[in-house]
Write an enzyme that holds these catalytic residues in place. Sequence first.
Site, PDB file in Angstrom:
ATOM      1  N   GLU A 130       1.440  -5.244  10.633  1.00  0.00           N
ATOM      2  CA  GLU A 130       0.916  -3.747  10.676  1.00  0.00           C
ATOM      3  C   GLU A 130       1.583  -3.019  11.743  1.00  0.00           C
ATOM      4  O   GLU A 130       1.652  -3.242  12.989  1.00  0.00           O
ATOM      5  CB  GLU A 130      -0.705  -3.780  11.222  1.00  0.00           C
ATOM      6  CG  GLU A 130      -1.680  -4.490  10.220  1.00  0.00           C
ATOM      7  CD  GLU A 130      -2.062  -3.617   8.869  1.00  0.00           C
ATOM      8  OE1 GLU A 130      -1.251  -2.507   8.918  1.00  0.00           O
ATOM      9  OE2 GLU A 130      -2.607  -3.945   8.220  1.00  0.00           O
TER      10      GLU A 130
ATOM     11  N   HIS B 210       0.964  -1.227   0.061  1.00  0.00           N
ATOM     12  CA  HIS B 210       0.102   0.018   0.035  1.00  0.00           C
ATOM     13  C   HIS B 210       0.852   0.890   0.027  1.00  0.00           C
ATOM     14  O   HIS B 210       1.792   1.348   0.813  1.00  0.00           O
ATOM     15  CB  HIS B 210      -0.712   0.110   1.354  1.00  0.00           C
ATOM     16  CG  HIS B 210      -1.979  -1.135   1.131  1.00  0.00           C
ATOM     17  ND1 HIS B 210      -2.146  -1.952   1.980  1.00  0.00           N
ATOM     18  CD2 HIS B 210      -2.773  -1.498  -0.096  1.00  0.00           C
ATOM     19  CE1 HIS B 210      -3.187  -2.661   1.909  1.00  0.00           C
ATOM     20  NE2 HIS B 210      -3.464  -2.439   0.320  1.00  0.00           N
ATOM     21  N   ALA B 211       0.556   2.175  -1.013  1.00  0.00           N
ATOM     22  CA  ALA B 211       1.489   3.198  -1.065  1.00  0.00           C
ATOM     23  C   ALA B 211       1.688   4.208  -0.040  1.00  0.00           C
ATOM     24  O   ALA B 211       2.772   4.724   0.078  1.00  0.00           O
ATOM     25  CB  ALA B 211       0.871   4.076  -2.463  1.00  0.00           C
ATOM     26  N   ARG B 212       0.673   4.566   0.696  1.00  0.00           N
ATOM     27  CA  ARG B 212       0.927   5.471   1.701  1.00  0.00           C
ATOM     28  C   ARG B 212       1.433   5.195   3.051  1.00  0.00           C
ATOM     29  O   ARG B 212       1.769   5.891   4.013  1.00  0.00           O
ATOM     30  CB  ARG B 212      -0.433   6.149   1.976  1.00  0.00           C
ATOM     31  CG  ARG B 212      -1.650   5.311   2.761  1.00  0.00           C
ATOM     32  CD  ARG B 212      -2.918   5.861   2.694  1.00  0.00           C
ATOM     33  NE  ARG B 212      -4.130   4.837   2.892  1.00  0.00           N
ATOM     34  CZ  ARG B 212      -5.374   5.389   2.850  1.00  0.00           C
ATOM     35  NH1 ARG B 212      -5.650   6.481   2.769  1.00  0.00           N
ATOM     36  NH2 ARG B 212      -6.387   4.574   3.468  1.00  0.00           N
ATOM     37  N   GLU B 213       1.651   3.571   3.007  1.00  0.00           N
ATOM     38  CA  GLU B 213       2.337   3.169   4.242  1.00  0.00           C
ATOM     39  C   GLU B 213       3.837   3.135   4.471  1.00  0.00           C
ATOM     40  O   GLU B 213       4.538   2.361   4.297  1.00  0.00           O
ATOM     41  CB  GLU B 213       1.696   1.645   4.505  1.00  0.00           C
ATOM     42  CG  GLU B 213       0.072   1.772   4.618  1.00  0.00           C
ATOM     43  CD  GLU B 213      -0.477   0.287   4.512  1.00  0.00           C
ATOM     44  OE1 GLU B 213       0.132  -0.704   4.390  1.00  0.00           O
ATOM     45  OE2 GLU B 213      -1.743   0.250   4.201  1.00  0.00           O
TER      46      GLU B 213
ATOM     47  N   ASN C 105      -3.487  -5.665  -2.386  1.00  0.00           N
ATOM     48  CA  ASN C 105      -3.817  -6.480  -1.234  1.00  0.00           C
ATOM     49  C   ASN C 105      -5.277  -7.247  -1.375  1.00  0.00           C
ATOM     50  O   ASN C 105      -5.808  -7.692  -0.135  1.00  0.00           O
ATOM     51  CB  ASN C 105      -3.321  -6.255   0.016  1.00  0.00           C
ATOM     52  CG  ASN C 105      -2.929  -7.376   1.011  1.00  0.00           C
ATOM     53  OD1 ASN C 105      -2.321  -8.181   0.174  1.00  0.00           O
ATOM     54  ND2 ASN C 105      -3.316  -7.322   2.561  1.00  0.00           N
ATOM     55  N   ARG C 106      -6.118  -6.841  -2.281  1.00  0.00           N
ATOM     56  CA  ARG C 106      -7.374  -7.456  -2.456  1.00  0.00           C
ATOM     57  C   ARG C 106      -7.306  -8.131  -3.894  1.00  0.00           C
ATOM     58  O   ARG C 106      -8.422  -8.750  -4.458  1.00  0.00           O
ATOM     59  CB  ARG C 106      -8.553  -6.440  -2.578  1.00  0.00           C
ATOM     60  CG  ARG C 106      -8.399  -5.582  -1.249  1.00  0.00           C
ATOM     61  CD  ARG C 106      -9.070  -6.345  -0.056  1.00  0.00           C
ATOM     62  NE  ARG C 106      -9.304  -5.829   1.172  1.00  0.00           N
ATOM     63  CZ  ARG C 106      -8.321  -5.227   1.890  1.00  0.00           C
ATOM     64  NH1 ARG C 106      -7.179  -5.743   1.861  1.00  0.00           N
ATOM     65  NH2 ARG C 106      -8.654  -4.519   2.987  1.00  0.00           N
TER      66      ARG C 106
ATOM     67  N   TYR D 145      -0.994   0.974   9.549  1.00  0.00           N
ATOM     68  CA  TYR D 145      -0.750   0.799  10.933  1.00  0.00           C
ATOM     69  C   TYR D 145      -1.692  -0.001  11.832  1.00  0.00           C
ATOM     70  O   TYR D 145      -2.607  -0.193  11.265  1.00  0.00           O
ATOM     71  CB  TYR D 145      -0.691   2.327  11.451  1.00  0.00           C
ATOM     72  CG  TYR D 145      -2.043   3.146  11.406  1.00  0.00           C
ATOM     73  CD1 TYR D 145      -2.684   3.194  12.655  1.00  0.00           C
ATOM     74  CD2 TYR D 145      -2.568   3.620  10.100  1.00  0.00           C
ATOM     75  CE1 TYR D 145      -4.060   3.814  12.484  1.00  0.00           C
ATOM     76  CE2 TYR D 145      -3.651   4.340  10.120  1.00  0.00           C
ATOM     77  CZ  TYR D 145      -4.352   4.181  11.062  1.00  0.00           C
ATOM     78  OH  TYR D 145      -5.832   4.987  11.194  1.00  0.00           O
TER      79      TYR D 145
ATOM     80  N   ARG E  38      -3.233   4.875  -1.988  1.00  0.00           N
ATOM     81  CA  ARG E  38      -3.359   3.437  -1.500  1.00  0.00           C
ATOM     82  C   ARG E  38      -3.080   2.323  -2.408  1.00  0.00           C
ATOM     83  O   ARG E  38      -2.098   1.696  -2.436  1.00  0.00           O
ATOM     84  CB  ARG E  38      -4.399   3.043  -0.534  1.00  0.00           C
ATOM     85  CG  ARG E  38      -4.804   1.533  -0.160  1.00  0.00           C
ATOM     86  CD  ARG E  38      -5.851   1.506   0.479  1.00  0.00           C
ATOM     87  NE  ARG E  38      -6.398   0.023   0.592  1.00  0.00           N
ATOM     88  CZ  ARG E  38      -5.930  -0.507   1.654  1.00  0.00           C
ATOM     89  NH1 ARG E  38      -5.333  -0.205   2.612  1.00  0.00           N
ATOM     90  NH2 ARG E  38      -6.523  -1.921   2.044  1.00  0.00           N
TER      91      ARG E  38
ATOM     92  N   HIS F 223       2.766  -3.736   6.706  1.00  0.00           N
ATOM     93  CA  HIS F 223       1.943  -2.945   6.271  1.00  0.00           C
ATOM     94  C   HIS F 223       2.235  -1.859   7.404  1.00  0.00           C
ATOM     95  O   HIS F 223       2.826  -2.003   8.401  1.00  0.00           O
ATOM     96  CB  HIS F 223       0.688  -3.428   6.221  1.00  0.00           C
ATOM     97  CG  HIS F 223       0.335  -4.246   4.804  1.00  0.00           C
ATOM     98  ND1 HIS F 223      -0.662  -3.597   3.864  1.00  0.00           N
ATOM     99  CD2 HIS F 223       0.589  -5.567   4.418  1.00  0.00           C
ATOM    100  CE1 HIS F 223      -0.650  -4.702   2.975  1.00  0.00           C
ATOM    101  NE2 HIS F 223      -0.063  -5.627   3.369  1.00  0.00           N
TER     102      HIS F 223
ATOM    103  N   TYR G  24     -10.258  -7.404  10.500  1.00  0.00           N
ATOM    104  CA  TYR G  24     -11.755  -7.562   9.687  1.00  0.00           C
ATOM    105  C   TYR G  24     -11.527  -8.589   8.486  1.00  0.00           C
ATOM    106  O   TYR G  24     -10.191  -8.955   8.106  1.00  0.00           O
ATOM    107  CB  TYR G  24     -12.014  -6.166   9.102  1.00  0.00           C
ATOM    108  CG  TYR G  24     -10.991  -5.289   8.741  1.00  0.00           C
ATOM    109  CD1 TYR G  24     -10.421  -5.654   7.533  1.00  0.00           C
ATOM    110  CD2 TYR G  24     -10.511  -4.147   9.310  1.00  0.00           C
ATOM    111  CE1 TYR G  24      -9.391  -5.004   6.881  1.00  0.00           C
ATOM    112  CE2 TYR G  24      -9.620  -3.337   8.687  1.00  0.00           C
ATOM    113  CZ  TYR G  24      -8.780  -3.903   7.556  1.00  0.00           C
ATOM    114  OH  TYR G  24      -8.089  -3.008   6.720  1.00  0.00           O
TER     115      TYR G  24
HETATM  116  N1  ARG Z   1      -4.448  -3.752   6.611  1.00  0.00           N
HETATM  117  C1  ARG Z   1      -4.410  -4.894   5.817  1.00  0.00           C
HETATM  118  C2  ARG Z   1      -5.181  -4.726   4.463  1.00  0.00           C
HETATM  119  O1  ARG Z   1      -6.287  -4.144   4.457  1.00  0.00           O
HETATM  120  C3  ARG Z   1      -4.656  -5.916   6.215  1.00  0.00           C
HETATM  121  C4  ARG Z   1      -4.231  -7.164   5.573  1.00  0.00           C
HETATM  122  C5  ARG Z   1      -4.368  -8.639   6.520  1.00  0.00           C
HETATM  123  N2  ARG Z   1      -4.637  -9.606   5.494  1.00  0.00           N
HETATM  124  C6  ARG Z   1      -5.703  -9.875   4.616  1.00  0.00           C
HETATM  125  N3  ARG Z   1      -5.516 -10.769   3.743  1.00  0.00           N
HETATM  126  N4  ARG Z   1      -6.766  -8.976   4.564  1.00  0.00           N
HETATM  127  O2  ARG Z   1      -4.692  -5.055   3.396  1.00  0.00           O
HETATM  128 ZN    ZN Z   2      -1.595  -2.061   4.134  1.00  0.00          ZN
END
Ligand code: ARG
Ligand code: ZN
Length: 413
Positions: free
Chosen positions: A375, A173-176, A248-249, A303, A231, A301, A353
């Site tokens: 994180e 994620h770019a802003r991290e 990351n999705r 935070y 992001r 990642h 989550y």
């Molecule tokens: N903050 C991270 C995200 O949203 C948490 C990643 C946790 N792992 C996951 N597979 N969602 O990408």
């Molecule tokens: Zn992240």
Amino acid sequence: MKLLLLFGLVAVALADSFEGQKVFRLKPAIDEHVTLIKELAQKIEVDFWRPENPELVTIDIDVDIRVPAIYLDMVNTLLQQSEMEHEILIEDVQAAVEAQEDTGPSPRAHSYTKYNSWDKIQAWINSIASSNSNLISRQVIGNTYEGRPMNLLKLGKKSSSSKPAIFMDCGIHAREWISTAFCQWFVKEALSTYGQDQQMTSLLDQMDVYVLPVFNIDGYDYTHKSNRMWRKTRSRKTGSSCIGADPNRNFDAGWCTLGASSNPCSDTFCGYKPESEIEAKNVANFIRNNKASIKAYITIHSYSQLLLFPYSYTYKLAADHSELMRVAEGASAALRSLYGTRYTSGPGATTIYPAAGGSDDWAYDLGVKYSYTFELRDTGRYGFLLPESQIKPTCEETMLAVKYIASYVQKNL
Ligand code: ARG
Ligand code: ZN
């Protein structure tokens, strides 16, 4: 000199401004509060810092949002009327952004205790990779959407036979920005403590550590030049004016089923198909091709101070749940021993989550058993705008946790 100054001014003029913006922490306590936050997200443009998506808001979690100046009165009124508990985390977002900007007429050199621009990191990769050929090498695993080469560093004592390995990436994620700082710190520490620190020496003798210093390079560059709060990737597709997907999705792990959005304008857009983002595809290809040797996957990642492991796309416990938990708690304890920083460990779905399409779940299902998402600091005081003064302590303590995981993996090969 004059020309440089002029460029400086143009860059400042092009960059998005966060003038007058604030970051709020909301504490929804009843269903009406949750509904109110979700309605707000539809009506006005708010940037969700945590959770990253309004759909993930529930009772009793802290919700950190960045609010544009023009909506401050409205948000304040709504908060008063609904009697929702809240606080202001950042009074002046623009000032916090400016405090860590790396522009101006005399650009400084690369530094491990500053947030470096992509150009500096690129130059750093070139020089560090050619510095110590017994311990480090690099390879390009593909290009980003905008055509930047993705350099992967390989740390480890040269060997004629193939060694078991750990793969670590930063900056999905770019802003991290603290994430990206950590990979650079790790490489420096590995090289400078090899031959001195017994644990690092034995690790690099026996294993290789692949480090991808910046996963989402296009996005990272964009956070330095245009929008500090970006992001996603920077990919475009005809038919939508919105840019980028959440890398990351975008992995093939319950893709786009939970905690992700199919709206290209959302910050958690899952992409048009699994691995539609070339950066995710390049990383996935590399790990697939080296599946036999890769024993652990670590992704950094920020935070929230969490150490997460699978699953996030389902509430189902991972087959190796208790072992993953034990190692995570050991790593968190090691981290805490230095400055007392507290981390929470657990599976993603219940600890933060549910969110599908993450690289950690994907790597785990591929067979990489030790799959962890860090994180890093903090818990929201500064959030993504963690001051540069915290880079050193954050990286030092995180080293202890990463080394703990690495040595566990090494002992259990
Ligand atoms: N903050 C991270 C995200 O949203 C948490 C990643 C946790 N792992 C996951 N597979 N969602 O990408
Ligand atoms: Zn992240």
